[in-house]
Write a protein that holds these residues in place. Structure first.
Motif, mmCIF file in Angstrom:
data_model
loop_
_atom_site.group_PDB
_atom_site.id
_atom_site.type_symbol
_atom_site.label_atom_id
_atom_site.label_comp_id
_atom_site.label_asym_id
_atom_site.label_seq_id
_atom_site.Cartn_x
_atom_site.Cartn_y
_atom_site.Cartn_z
ATOM 1 N N GLY A 144 42.970 38.199 47.854
ATOM 2 C CA GLY A 144 42.796 37.412 46.641
ATOM 3 C C GLY A 144 42.730 38.347 45.448
ATOM 4 N N THR A 145 43.623 39.320 45.441
ATOM 5 C CA THR A 145 43.585 40.407 44.462
ATOM 6 C C THR A 145 43.782 39.944 43.031
ATOM 7 O OG1 THR A 145 44.451 42.642 44.030
ATOM 8 C CG2 THR A 145 46.061 40.943 44.634
ATOM 9 N N LEU A 173 40.470 44.996 41.974
ATOM 10 C CA LEU A 173 39.758 45.779 42.981
ATOM 11 C C LEU A 173 40.685 46.741 43.721
ATOM 12 C CD1 LEU A 173 37.168 43.306 44.560
ATOM 13 C CD2 LEU A 173 36.828 44.979 42.740
ATOM 14 N N ALA A 174 41.914 46.336 43.958
ATOM 15 C CA ALA A 174 42.870 47.241 44.600
ATOM 16 C C ALA A 174 43.110 48.469 43.731
ATOM 17 C CB ALA A 174 44.186 46.515 44.865
ATOM 18 N N LEU A 175 43.229 48.256 42.434
ATOM 19 C CA LEU A 175 43.451 49.373 41.515
ATOM 20 C C LEU A 175 42.222 50.269 41.443
ATOM 21 C CD1 LEU A 175 45.312 47.303 38.813
ATOM 22 C CD2 LEU A 175 46.329 49.092 40.230
ATOM 23 N N LEU A 176 41.024 49.672 41.484
ATOM 24 C CA LEU A 176 39.815 50.485 41.534
ATOM 25 C C LEU A 176 39.788 51.341 42.796
ATOM 26 C CD1 LEU A 176 36.746 48.344 40.374
ATOM 27 C CD2 LEU A 176 37.951 50.134 39.129
ATOM 28 N N VAL A 181 46.062 48.041 49.199
ATOM 29 C CA VAL A 181 46.975 46.900 49.314
ATOM 30 C C VAL A 181 46.263 45.681 48.742
ATOM 31 C CG1 VAL A 181 48.265 45.392 50.882
ATOM 32 C CG2 VAL A 181 48.066 47.844 51.377
ATOM 33 N N GLY A 182 46.977 44.921 47.912
ATOM 34 C CA GLY A 182 46.424 43.686 47.375
ATOM 35 C C GLY A 182 47.297 42.510 47.759
ATOM 36 N N THR A 216 49.440 51.852 45.218
ATOM 37 C CA THR A 216 49.107 50.452 45.507
ATOM 38 C C THR A 216 50.344 49.687 45.963
ATOM 39 O OG1 THR A 216 49.426 49.949 43.157
ATOM 40 C CG2 THR A 216 47.162 50.306 43.902
ATOM 41 N N GLN A 217 50.106 48.671 46.795
ATOM 42 C CA GLN A 217 51.156 47.746 47.218
ATOM 43 C C GLN A 217 50.605 46.334 47.074
ATOM 44 O OE1 GLN A 217 51.587 49.359 51.227
ATOM 45 N NE2 GLN A 217 53.593 50.162 50.692
ATOM 46 N N PHE A 218 51.429 45.421 46.590
ATOM 47 C CA PHE A 218 50.991 44.053 46.356
ATOM 48 C C PHE A 218 51.966 43.071 46.999
ATOM 49 C CE2 PHE A 218 49.109 46.458 42.832
ATOM 50 C CZ PHE A 218 47.782 46.063 42.949
#
Length: 269
Positions: free
Chosen positions: A74-75, A80-83, A92-93, A117-119
């Motif tokens: 639920g990014t 939070l993924a970036l943090l 991963v988000g 990061t990967q989304f």
């Protein structure tokens, strides 16, 4: 890490409420992106980082590595993924909303974190594209209250954690309030808040969706703690003082509904 596929429209069609939920959050994506950018640029970034860093460092020390696999479920626009990426994680988000994921990718580029990061567009209740025991830390902010089947989601998240991995769920008992009424009261008093400017029509839609969800009739975080323990999580702790640490100013990111954090672990083998 295996690259999963984004969720297709046909996958959401099998669950009637999900397309409505998805459309709602698609419509909120740009506003969310602006609010999260405000958080990332100021003291809220440091406060949120302080909520996830202790768990990250504890796991890293046990694993004897500085780089963990972190999943933000639920990014939204990727906060939070970036943090987690700033801590050195392979982050991963995932989110149900295509527009949220598109915004998360843009934000990652702007912050020079796209390579860390990967989304993906995915359903938090069915993350079949990921293998068992693929992540060291799972985080989630303001998601569980939106889920048609949160127990299934928690079961799935347990599957995804490695033994000794940790879960951090940041949420609130949103089912106990009307966003429409609460926001109207705050605006009448001239109090700035995260829902300001969303509009009554959209807030009504959120309240209507929320009323259809069983989680809205549970009292939280007691329900979360009991459910996680029943599913096999260990060291489950519900901390209802989160907002006192995070929201020290009544500004455009201020959440008027008191938030909690539920911490849990997957038992070690």
């Amino acid at each position: 890490m295996e690259i999963p596929h984004d969720m297709s429209e046909s996958e959401t069609a099998a669950q009637p409420i999900l397309p409505r939920i998805r459309r709602y959050w698609d419509g909120r994506a740009e506003g969310f992106r602006e609010t999260r950018a405000f958080e990332f640029a100021g003291p809220l970034k440091v406060r949120w980082l302080a909520e996830i860093e202790p768990a990250y460092r504890a796991i890293a020390a046990k694993r004897n590595t500085g780089r963990l696999d972190v999943l933000d479920i639920g990014t939204g626009t990727g906060f939070l993924a970036l943090l987690a990426a700033t801590l050195g994680a392979r982050a991963v988000g995932v989110d149900l909303s295509e527009e949220m994921i598109a915004a998360a990718k843009r934000t990652a580029e702007e912050l020079s974190l796209a390579d860390k990061t990967q989304f993906y567009v995915m359903n938090a209740q069915a993350l079949d594209a990921f293998e068992d025991a693929q992540f060291d830390l799972i985080v989630s902010r303001n998601l569980v209250w939106t889920l048609p089947d949160p127990k299934a989601a928690y079961r799935e998240w347990l599957r995804l954690l490695r033994p000794g991995g940790k879960l951090l769920v940041f949420d609130a008992d949103y089912g106990a309030v009307s966003f429409t009424n609460l926001t109207a009261e705050l605006e009448a008093d001239g109090i700035e808040n995260a829902h300001e400017g969303i509009g009554e029509t959209r807030l009504n839609e959120c309240d209507e969706i929320k009323a259809t969800l069983s989680i809205s009739r549970e009292r939280r975080p007691a329900w979360d703690k009991a459910t996680l323990e029943a599913l096999g999580f260990a060291a489950v702790d519900a901390d209802e003082t989160l907002s006192r640490r995070i929201y020290l100013e009544q500004d455009e990111a201020w959440n008027p509904v008191p938030m909690f954090v539920v911490r849990a672990e997957k038992p070690a083998l």
